[in-house]
Design an enzyme around this catalytic site. Sequence first.
Site, short mmCIF file in Angstrom:
data_model
loop_
_atom_site.label_atom_id
_atom_site.label_comp_id
_atom_site.label_asym_id
_atom_site.label_seq_id
_atom_site.Cartn_x
_atom_site.Cartn_y
_atom_site.Cartn_z
N HIS A 67 8.46 36.80 -27.24
CA HIS A 67 7.64 37.88 -26.70
C HIS A 67 6.55 38.31 -27.69
O HIS A 67 5.40 38.56 -27.32
CB HIS A 67 8.56 39.06 -26.34
CG HIS A 67 7.84 40.31 -25.98
ND1 HIS A 67 7.72 41.36 -26.86
CD2 HIS A 67 7.20 40.69 -24.85
CE1 HIS A 67 7.03 42.34 -26.28
NE2 HIS A 67 6.71 41.95 -25.05
N GLU A 70 3.81 35.86 -27.62
CA GLU A 70 3.00 36.07 -26.41
C GLU A 70 1.91 37.12 -26.69
O GLU A 70 0.74 36.92 -26.38
CB GLU A 70 3.91 36.53 -25.26
CG GLU A 70 3.20 36.97 -24.00
CD GLU A 70 3.70 38.31 -23.48
OE1 GLU A 70 2.91 39.26 -23.44
OE2 GLU A 70 4.91 38.40 -23.15
#
Lengths: 427, 427
Positions: A67, A70
């Site tokens: 994450h 990202e």
Amino acid sequence: MEELVYQQLKETVYQETMDNGLKVFLLSKPEMAKTFGIFTTNYGSIDQTFTPIGKDEKVTVPEGIAHFLEHKLFEKEDRDVFQDFTKLGASANAFTSFTKTAYLFSATSHIEENVETLLNFVQDPYFSEESVEKEKGIISQEIRMYDDQPDWRAFFGTIQSLYHEHPVKVDIAGTVDSIQEITKDDLYTCYETFYHPSNMVLFVAGNFEPKAMMNQIRDNQNQKEFPDAPAINRSYPDEPATVAKKENSITMPVTTAKALVGVKEDVTELEGDELLRAELLSDMILDYYFSKSGPFYEELYENDLIDDSFSYETELDRQFGFTILGGDTRHPEQMTKRIKEMLHELKKESISKEDFTRMKRKKIGQFMRALNSLEFIANQFTHYHTLGVDLFDVLPVIESLTTEDADEYLKHWIKDEAITVFQVKPQ
Amino acid sequence: MKLTKETLLNKQGYRLHILPSDKYKTISIVAKFKTPLTREGITERALLPHVLQKATSRHPNVRSLQAALENLYGTALSSDGTKKGENHVISFRMEVVNEAYLNDQEPILEEALELFNEVLFEPKKVGEGFDPQIVEREKQTLEQRISSIKDDRMSYANLRLMDHMCEGEPYALHVHGYLDDLKDITPESLYKYYEQMVQNDMLDVYVIGDLDQAFIEKMTDRFFIREGSQNKDNDQVSVSKKIDKVEEIVEREEVNQGKLHIGYRTYTKFGDDDYYALQIFNGIFGGFPSSKLFMNVREKHSLAYYAASRFESHKGLLLVFSGIDPNDYDQAKSIILEQMEAMKKGDFTEEQVEETKEQVIHQLQETMDNANGLIEVLYHQMISGAEMPADQLIERIRNVTKQDVIDMANKIELDTIYFLTSQEGGE
């Protein structure tokens, strides 16, 4: 470029695997104003332990890194990629799930440039110590936001009770502590291992000419150099079929208690259409008993054990699967007790032909409604593709299901050791 | 851009809007009941859609009604109540699979329309009221919904901001209704309200999809008749309060993350000439990831995961919201206020104005790709008396100048700063 024609749905998908291994799917919808593109890597929060490309030894990276990565792909040395899309009149976003990280845009103009921007920014990482440090504050607030959401806490608490070892139990964003450990080098290690084109899928749906679009994507990919990619060596702990905790709870400042019943699903044997059939059957069975037309829903609702926040879902993916039912309740103990009993009663149940036909029709209708959304098609097609399923085969597979399939599924579905109960109690 | 052709017909007691479009595999039918927002009736209006969706004259219980919907290929039925400025609108929505995509040739649409009519106009009646058991249960559920509003911190902070900022204005009324009023509602009193609503509300019916217009008219003439209703417009025009002094309110709860919500008055509403400048203003200020709020609160100072603004089209409000660490209140607040000052001074480029126009146009086109989105746009226009085809709308947006945006910024006034924070957090 290969053409896949789906007669009944009046849809055509164009597909091609690029020389570097990237799989591209295009769905042309000239009647729409919009185009939606999503670039997905088969890499998510559960892929925490692996052998990095070019190395011999396994590493375990900090929780929440997929994450974090990202977030950081949007930042380049000289700019923020959001601005690139902004200049092209598009909106961009990204998300990380247990098994995937996806980057997406939606646009009604400059489609070619937007596709180019999407491919280029994801394939050109720039991570620096400074920008990694800066992101920690932002992601900490994202985690804090989820900490205050009782539904999310209930959902994740249930998953944590279902799993002993498997990293699916780790919060996708990690924790405020775990993300502090993340370094620039960790990000590069993960990037190089999991963002190779052969581990990725591009799906573009909307208003464009497919042949020209495919040519453009091919040209873009041919201009870039990637090392040959050996198969990715991911490693997961052994996970027993039993649940880690039969029951657990947290207290939070909520007005109404929340209670969820979780069922751990065994997905080890499931692949391709088998997985799809299991997912559909489980959905249809849950619909039959627990939707508003169902006998179990009626009983729970009439007795004030559930309210209209009640919901259920089955998620089957590579490596893990679960079914979760529940919602707000004034009587969490009775509610979870009764739902558990109901799940056990399923073994002896049988669904009539007429009722099963109704459930099939419902499922077909749900699927058709979902196909109105370009986002749904692109996301779900990609998701199913990584599991060996063709999204547009859902229709014939629904048609092929029989009451015998349902009865068989009912008989073997629920095992006592695979059930957990989780509560969010008011302070 | 292709415009959706709308046919508007004045029928007995309602306006029928037919929107042929080949974008969808389904046909959507939406009925909108509008009335001035008042404390009397708001709780009834929160309860009523839930009661109507539970039983009809032909389907005496929820299981029977839901099973009928499922048999119609999972036709979806839903409803919601929303504020449109100082008016209240209840929308009933139905979405049916287009028969053209199904294998068997059944008159699904016809049956669905009949059922929709039944839900709206032929509810189950017991004596002089609704079914008392249904009403009792739905009252319980609504009671729970009202008490749980607090559990969703972002909505709660927004609700509290409105309570303070719009005190005494109809707009401050809660769409979920009030516990005090709920307890006095009986099956009979609710039925009386319903009869009154059916008679006096302004009703618009939208049908959208790949459809045969003559057939739709024939069906609606058969199933949708509102005897004796004049369908008079009853719009309650909202007036913006003058601001005497800026209020700053801090409230404390058990939270991890503080919610900083700031309310401004724009004195500009949907249909006003400077509405387009407001759209561009909002885009630059806080509407997109390229905006001042996102760039400064999040990217530059890492204070938040989200920091954004939106405007209430029918009431003339601009709302800023951000989730921050309780200790960062002063810093976050002053950064947000500074961004507004920068807007007033024109501290943004021509290029930003142009880019934001493209973003706003993209957003509009994207909304109009969606059946419900398009209906909302058309309905907004209709009730504001500002009907305009999409290409004209887009032209108006394109015509906005930097000076228009600066003028807009200087028209906007700060009204209330609201902070929901932890028990011990700083101010």
